[in-house]
Design an enzyme around this catalytic site. Structure first.
Site, PDB file in Angstrom:
ATOM      1  CG  HIS A   6      77.680 105.417 -28.176  1.00 22.42           C
ATOM      2  ND1 HIS A   6      77.173 104.396 -28.949  1.00 22.42           N
ATOM      3  CD2 HIS A   6      77.128 106.554 -28.661  1.00 22.42           C
ATOM      4  CE1 HIS A   6      76.337 104.885 -29.842  1.00 22.42           C
ATOM      5  NE2 HIS A   6      76.299 106.199 -29.693  1.00 22.42           N
ATOM      6  CB  CYS A   7      82.306 107.917 -30.864  1.00 19.89           C
ATOM      7  SG  CYS A   7      82.904 109.470 -31.511  1.00 19.89           S
ATOM      8  N   PRO A   8      79.489 109.852 -30.194  1.00 17.66           N
ATOM      9  CG  PRO A   8      79.093 111.866 -29.094  1.00 17.66           C
ATOM     10  CD  PRO A   8      79.884 110.607 -29.018  1.00 17.66           C
TER      11      PRO A   8
END
Lengths: 158, 781
Positions: free
Chosen positions: B150-152
């Site tokens: 999950h890429c912020p």
């Protein structure tokens, strides 16, 4: 009298969903989309083994074709890059084209083979391509006015 | 900042549309990184274009801003795709798909991918077993296909669909940063005397930001280049899944790269247009006409292909006899132990079969070739036995098959199996066995044992039952035919021509269940089984045989102490079972009577039944068995580690409280399915208990039997032990029930093996006993 009439109608169109059979994915070759062709025993009495296997094998072939990395997919990628992916608004990707073919194929199979046997295949893409869902319908016969009334409940509508 | 507000004000991009995800509370903190990233990217590049590029284009060429412009556009496009594209979210599974899974399912399911065992974990939120490489993102609350991370910075999961864009975003961003920094440096180098100008100051600021971001971005880019080359996801790399091991998902560097970059865009699963089902399903339904060979194949088809050929050939022989009902010749001794001779081969096949995730629960339904008027005769017992023995996962379909069979007049699954066993018992020369009882209670205390000794109780059809009654001798000799599969098919064929019996035969099966509970009744049943019969289960069958033996041992021992607990558990389930099977026209009071037999501490239905049963097994594995066979079966595997049921019940979220509420429900479709499986399980349990009770009554052990048992335990134990290890190593909670309905791949056998180890059927005489797997075998008493 009205009840009788209703019962007669039930008599004529009463196929109710009895069961769902799930054909799972075959991961033996990795994450390519492929389904087990093994004939489930629940369908033993409902459909011939060869018909079922043909269906699943054809579906597997379709998916293999969709996921094939070749000239068309490469070209699509380059074109998409070049147009900043705006091309996706205009054209259909290869996978989507094959999915449409699959959907037509499943519809045709349902019409010709499965529905006459009281079965319905759900397009796997509706289940995230994890399972092929086959709804098994039972002939409720003259079960009367009670529950067995939904004759053509589509599995996709559930 | 306009750009910041643009990305900050768009909470929607990552939330999946419609039905699958619940609405999540708006968390502004989630949007800070993506807003910052957008701000920096757009802001800095704009400043670069405004202040640095004009001079560069004049000084060097116009290609400089064009190149930078294109690069920036590329970065932005990939950034937007990575941010807004569905990463490959799986829609939540519908209720029908996981009816049984939720309560009885092991936490893990093992699947073999290119020879490597990969675990699929049950996702309780999404209600399915996560496909390989799928993971559930807690931020997005979705299972994502080929989950990377999950890429912020893009506020989105990176999965199958948008990994390419993320990767290209990283590559292009690195290049862009390098370009901006480089051209800014060029500008500065040419303006060393004019550093106080705005342009220079801005350029230097942009260079600082670029330089600052270059190090982490380049690091991440390099990391992902390595991942792509190796065909791994961030998730796999970070969790160390393939550390020191083999990655089953890699196809080589070139193919991995081309798969990431050149494969066609994967489809979206959510938010698809669902076209209305235009196909109308209307009865009457076509039914396939089964050939006899198909029938035999079905009967025998528990995945061991070798049997089919043999059975088919014997079937051909029998087909010609269908009209005359001539009794088949007695079995040849050398063919008596097919399982033994084919042990190793079958083992591998079986283990490979078990290792594969079974596509669907395989309850083999045996449909008689003759058409009984308006009835669908489904022989469930054999299939059920097979299934349990093979450890296939028993899901809704198996329950449904059980349900279907139970719905037919004269419930035909386990009870008839038992009835067959009883009937078969008489064949073996027990004097009190009725030889020609036409379907009525054949002999003193053995009602319903009309069928001859059938090692394969696959014909739970009452027609078969009644037919056999009249031709019990022929049936029995048919049963003595060498391969169990052939025998069953043969006997079935001989019975196939019988007229359909009155529905009472269904009740006969219940009677037979009732009576065999008393030990004296089992004596004849046991005696009728020849030693060869015990061997008839081939590879797939031997395990139920052994497990049944063990089960009998256990049941006998367990009978007294656990009776109260069992009865406690059993009562609601018995009611449930009754309800579940009550959908078929009840054959009569016999069924009720049978089920309410107080002598039988009936086990709880379906999984409780299996729990119970299994507990019995394990419970008894530690005790010295009553009959002196422990050393034989103990070789097959250490019982204690394989308490699959126990581990599963402790590890998996199997709330016992849910069980009772589940059972007494009137069966809607899904629940009735579980009921039928529970019912079948209960019947099986009873059969085993009766067998064990009768065996206990015998007490004499025949050395011949011991030898046979020994050889069986060896052949069965050996494949079991590796199997028992592999699942346990991979999944602590996944080992399955040997006899339980919820068969998971590779799990039935280990537990079967463990359960088999202690119990041995002793006896000088021959008792016909029904094992847990539904296999009948003879026990020398």
């Amino acid at each position: 009298m009205a009840t009788e009439f209703h019962n007669l109608q039930e008599l004529r169109h009463s196929a109710s969903l009895a069961n769902k059979v799930f054909i799972q994915r075959d991961y033996s070759e990795g994450t390519v989309c492929k389904f087990h062709t093994k004939f489930p025993s629940e369908l033993d009495s409902r459909i011939e083994r060869t018909l079922f296997e043909d269906t699943v094998k054809t579906l597997n072939n379709f998916y293999a074709e969709a996921e094939k990395i070749g000239g068309q997919s490469y070209l699509e990628g380059c074109l998409a890059c070049a147009t900043a992916y705006l091309i996706f608004l205009c054209i259909e990707t290869r996978y989507e084209k094959v999915l449409k073919k699959i959907s037509r194929y499943i519809q045709e199979q349902n019409e010709k083979i499965y529905a006459p046997r009281g079965l319905l295949i759900t397009d796997p893409v509706e289940r995230g391509m994890r399972v092929i869902e086959i709804s098994v319908y039972e002939d409720r016969g003259s079960s009367g006015s009670t529950s067995g009334s939904s004759s053509t409940t589509s599995s996709s509508g559930q | 900042m306009p750009s910041g507000s643009k990305s900050g004000g768009a909470p929607g991009p990552t939330s999946p549309p419609h039905v699958t995800s619940p609405s999540r509370p708006l968390r502004p903190s989630r949007y800070v990184p993506v807003s910052a990233a957008t701000a920096f990217l757009v802001g800095c590049t704009t400043l670069f274009f405004c202040f640095t590029c004009p001079w560069l284009s004049e000084q060097f060429s116009v290609a400089v801003p064009i190149y930078n412009g294109v690069m920036f556009l590329f970065v932005l496009a990939n950034f937007c795709m990575a941010t807004f594209m569905d990463p490959g979210i799986f829609p939540r599974a519908e209720e029908d798909e996981d009816k049984e899974d939720d309560f009885r399912a092991p936490l893990y399911k093992t699947v073999e991918i290119r020879g490597i065992q990969v675990r699929m974990k049950w996702c309780s939120t999404c209600r399915f077993y996560r496909p390989p490489r799928c993971s559930h993102c807690s931020v997005c609350d979705n299972c994502v296909e080929d989950f990377d991370h999950h890429c912020p910075w893009v506020n989105n999961c990176i999965g199958r669909r948008n990994y390419r864009y993320f990767f290209l975003f990283l590559l292009s961003l690195t290049a862009h940063i390098m370009g901006v920094f480089g051209f800014g440096l060029l500008f500065i180098l040419y303006h060393t005397q004019q550093l106080d100008r705005v342009h220079s100051a801005v350029t230097m600021a942009v260079m600082c930001v670029a330089g600052l971001f270059f190090i982490p971005v380049a690091g991440l880019t390099g990391f992902h280049i390595v991942l792509v080359a190796r065909g791994r996801t961030t998730n796999e790399q970070v969790t160390g899944k393939f550390r020191g091991g083999v990655n089953p998902f890699t196809n080589g560097c070139w193919r991995n790269v081309s798969h990431v970059l050149c494969s066609s865009q994967a489809p979206r699963y959510l938010g698809r247009k669902r076209k209305a089902q235009a196909v109308v399903v209307q009865p009457p339904f076509l039914r396939p006409q089964l050939s006899d060979a198909q029938l035999a194949a079905k009967v025998l088809d528990n995945g061991i292909q070798g049997d089919l050929h043999r059975s088919k050939s014997s079937l051909e022989m029998m087909e010609s006899q269908s009209a005359d009902a001539e009794p088949p010749p007695p079995p040849k001794p050398e063919l008596r132990y097919p399982g033994l001779s084919r042990g190793p081969g079958s083992h591998s096949e079986e283990s490979s079969l078990l290792n594969k995730a079974p596509p669907t629960p395989t309850m083999f339904k045996y449909r008689p070739t003759y058409s009984s008027p308006g009835k669908n005769h489904t022989a469930l017992t054999h299939a059920y036995a097979n299934q349990m023995s093979r450890g296939d996962s028993l899901k809704e379909s198996s329950s449904s098959s059980l349900l279907q069979s139970s719905q037919q007049p004269g419930y035909r699954s386990e009870p008839s199996l038992d009835g067959r066993e009883g009937g078969g018992g008489g064949e073996r020369g027990v004097s009190d066995r009725p030889s020609g009882a036409p379907g009525g209670p054949p002999g003193p205390g053995i009602p319903g044992y009309s069928l001859g000794g059938r090692s394969y109780p696959s014909f739970s059809d009452p027609t078969v039952l009644s037919g056999v009654a009249s031709r019990s001798s022929s049936v029995r000799s048919a049963h003595n035919a060498p391969p169990s599969e052939a025998t069953t098919s043969t006997s079935y064929k001989s019975l196939a021509n019988q007229t359909p019996p009155p529905p009472r035969n269904g009740s006969l099966s219940y009677d037979s269940l009732l009576t065999p509970s008393e030990s004296p009744d089992f004596e004849p049943a046991g005696q009728e089984m020849s030693p060869g019969r015990t061997r008839t289960p081939v590879q797939g069958y031997s395990s139920p045989f052994l497990s049944a033996q063990i089960a009998q041992q256990r049941e006998a021992e367990l009978h007294q102490p656990s009776a109260p607990s069992a009865s406690l558990l059993s009562s609601p389930h018995r009611a449930a079972y009754l309800r579940g099977s009550a959908s078929s026209p009840p054959p009569g009071p016999e069924r009720e009577r049978l089920l309410q037999d107080p002598a039988q501490p009936t086990p709880p239905p379906h999984h409780h039944h299996h729990h119970h049963h299994h507990h019995h097994h394990h419970h008894h594995s530690s005790r010295p068995p009553r009959f002196s066979r422990p050393p034989l079966l103990s070789d097959s595997g250490p019982p204690p580690p394989a308490y699959p049921y126990r581990t599963r019940s402790t590890d998996t979220p199997l709330p016992p409280s849910t069980h009772p509420p589940r059972s007494p429900h009137p069966p809607p479709l899904g629940k009735s399915l579980s009921y039928s499986s529970a019912a079948a399980a209960e019947m099986q349990y009873r059969l085993v208990r009766k067998a064990s009770a009768s065996a206990g009554g015998g007490g004499i052990q025949a050395p011949k039997d011991e030898v046979q048992m020994k050889s069986y335990s060896r052949t069965n134990g050996q494949p079991r032990s590796p199997l028992s290890q592999s699942p346990s190593s991979s999944t602590p909670s996944s080992p399955s029930h040997p006899i339980s309905l919820s068969t998971r791949p590779g799990q039935a056998y280990p537990s079967a093996a463990s359960s088999q180890s202690p119990a041995h059927k002793p006896g000088g005489g021959v008792k016909k006993v029904t094992g847990v797997g539904g296999t009948t075998y003879e026990i020398s008493v």
